[in-house]
Design an enzyme around this catalytic site. Structure first.
Site, mmCIF file in Angstrom:
data_model
loop_
_atom_site.group_PDB
_atom_site.id
_atom_site.type_symbol
_atom_site.label_atom_id
_atom_site.label_comp_id
_atom_site.label_asym_id
_atom_site.label_seq_id
_atom_site.Cartn_x
_atom_site.Cartn_y
_atom_site.Cartn_z
ATOM 1 N N TYR A 1 -23.044 7.302 -27.745
ATOM 2 C CA TYR A 1 -24.465 7.349 -27.416
ATOM 3 C C TYR A 1 -24.814 8.442 -26.409
ATOM 4 O O TYR A 1 -25.982 8.642 -26.100
ATOM 5 C CB TYR A 1 -24.928 5.986 -26.876
ATOM 6 C CG TYR A 1 -24.759 4.878 -27.882
ATOM 7 C CD1 TYR A 1 -25.552 4.820 -29.028
ATOM 8 C CD2 TYR A 1 -23.794 3.899 -27.707
ATOM 9 C CE1 TYR A 1 -25.391 3.813 -29.959
ATOM 10 C CE2 TYR A 1 -23.627 2.883 -28.630
ATOM 11 C CZ TYR A 1 -24.425 2.845 -29.760
ATOM 12 O OH TYR A 1 -24.265 1.853 -30.687
ATOM 13 N N HIS B 1 -32.197 8.076 -26.924
ATOM 14 C CA HIS B 1 -32.331 6.776 -26.254
ATOM 15 C C HIS B 1 -31.694 6.778 -24.860
ATOM 16 O O HIS B 1 -32.001 5.919 -24.045
ATOM 17 C CB HIS B 1 -31.669 5.702 -27.120
ATOM 18 C CG HIS B 1 -32.482 4.462 -27.306
ATOM 19 N ND1 HIS B 1 -33.846 4.381 -27.071
ATOM 20 C CD2 HIS B 1 -32.125 3.225 -27.733
ATOM 21 C CE1 HIS B 1 -34.276 3.163 -27.345
ATOM 22 N NE2 HIS B 1 -33.257 2.440 -27.740
ATOM 23 N N ASN C 1 -31.309 -3.240 -25.369
ATOM 24 C CA ASN C 1 -32.169 -4.405 -25.552
ATOM 25 C C ASN C 1 -31.858 -5.569 -24.616
ATOM 26 O O ASN C 1 -32.547 -6.574 -24.641
ATOM 27 C CB ASN C 1 -32.157 -4.868 -27.012
ATOM 28 C CG ASN C 1 -30.783 -5.296 -27.479
ATOM 29 O OD1 ASN C 1 -29.785 -4.995 -26.840
ATOM 30 N ND2 ASN C 1 -30.724 -5.986 -28.592
ATOM 31 N N ASN D 1 -37.728 -1.844 -26.522
ATOM 32 C CA ASN D 1 -36.916 -3.061 -26.377
ATOM 33 C C ASN D 1 -36.283 -3.213 -24.998
ATOM 34 O O ASN D 1 -36.133 -4.327 -24.501
ATOM 35 C CB ASN D 1 -35.853 -3.123 -27.466
ATOM 36 C CG ASN D 1 -36.453 -3.405 -28.824
ATOM 37 O OD1 ASN D 1 -37.500 -4.039 -28.928
ATOM 38 N ND2 ASN D 1 -35.811 -2.918 -29.866
#
Length: 192
Positions: free
Chosen positions: A14, A19, A66, A113
């Site tokens: 990631y 994000h 989230n 989220n």
């Protein structure tokens, strides 16, 4: 003590994704103020230091986006952080152009989220947030695939400046001038 939390997802796969822009800004702040991000507790990687005379804890929740609120709640409780006055959350925003930043002192999750979970865990939405634009999802793209995708080389260049702006916005909020930060940074990026 102020908590400055950047949102993202843990794990190598990631890194440098849209994000994870919150993590990127936290790393930039840590470098600028020589804050070692070495504490691994409360479901986060964190580091304590001082920015312009204000004690801070920089936080990168390691719960996945989230569930970010679980970590933030634990740290707020442990360090007795007043989350209505001493919390700044930095996160990605697909409704803003790449490089645009927007500061808010409260508000809804807006479909994010990570913010939804923070609001759920804190029981309120009255905390400062710095939104960093990652660009609108192109037609036909899956939202998850888009936000977990990487920036282009051109977008990375734009983000260098917006990262600097986000750090300056943090400084202004810490100095008690969120309105000044909003007036200065809540504008369109020129040429976009």
């Amino acid at each position: 003590m102020y908590m400055i939390a950047g949102l993202g997802n843990p794990g190598r796969e990631y890194q440098n994704t849209r994000h994870n822009i919150g993590f990127d800004v936290i790393d930039r702040i840590a470098d600028a103020y020589h804050i070692e991000m070495s504490d691994k507790k409360h479901k986060a990687i964190s580091g304590r230091g001082v920015i312009d005379g204000t004690k801070v804890i920089l936080v990168k929740p390691q719960t996945y986006m989230n569930l970010s609120g679980e970590s933030i709640r634990q740290i707020a409780d442990y360090y007795d952080v007043d989350t209505t006055e001493e919390l700044i959350v930095i996160h990605d925003d697909i409704s803003l152009d790449v490089g645009q930043i927007r500061i808010r002192t409260k508000g809804s999750a807006g479909g994010h989220n990570g913010l939804k979970n923070i609001i759920l865990n804190l029981g309120h939405d009255r905390f400062a947030r710095i939104k960093v634009g990652v660009g609108e999802k192109p037609k036909g793209y899956d939202l998850a695939d888009y936000v977990l995708g990487h920036f282009t080389t051109e977008e990375r260049k734009v983000l260098e400046t917006s990262g600097e702006h986000a750090v300056e916005a943090v400084r202004m909020v810490l100095a008690g001038d969120p309105e000044g930060a909003m007036n200065r940074f809540n504008t369109k990026v020129s040429g976009r």
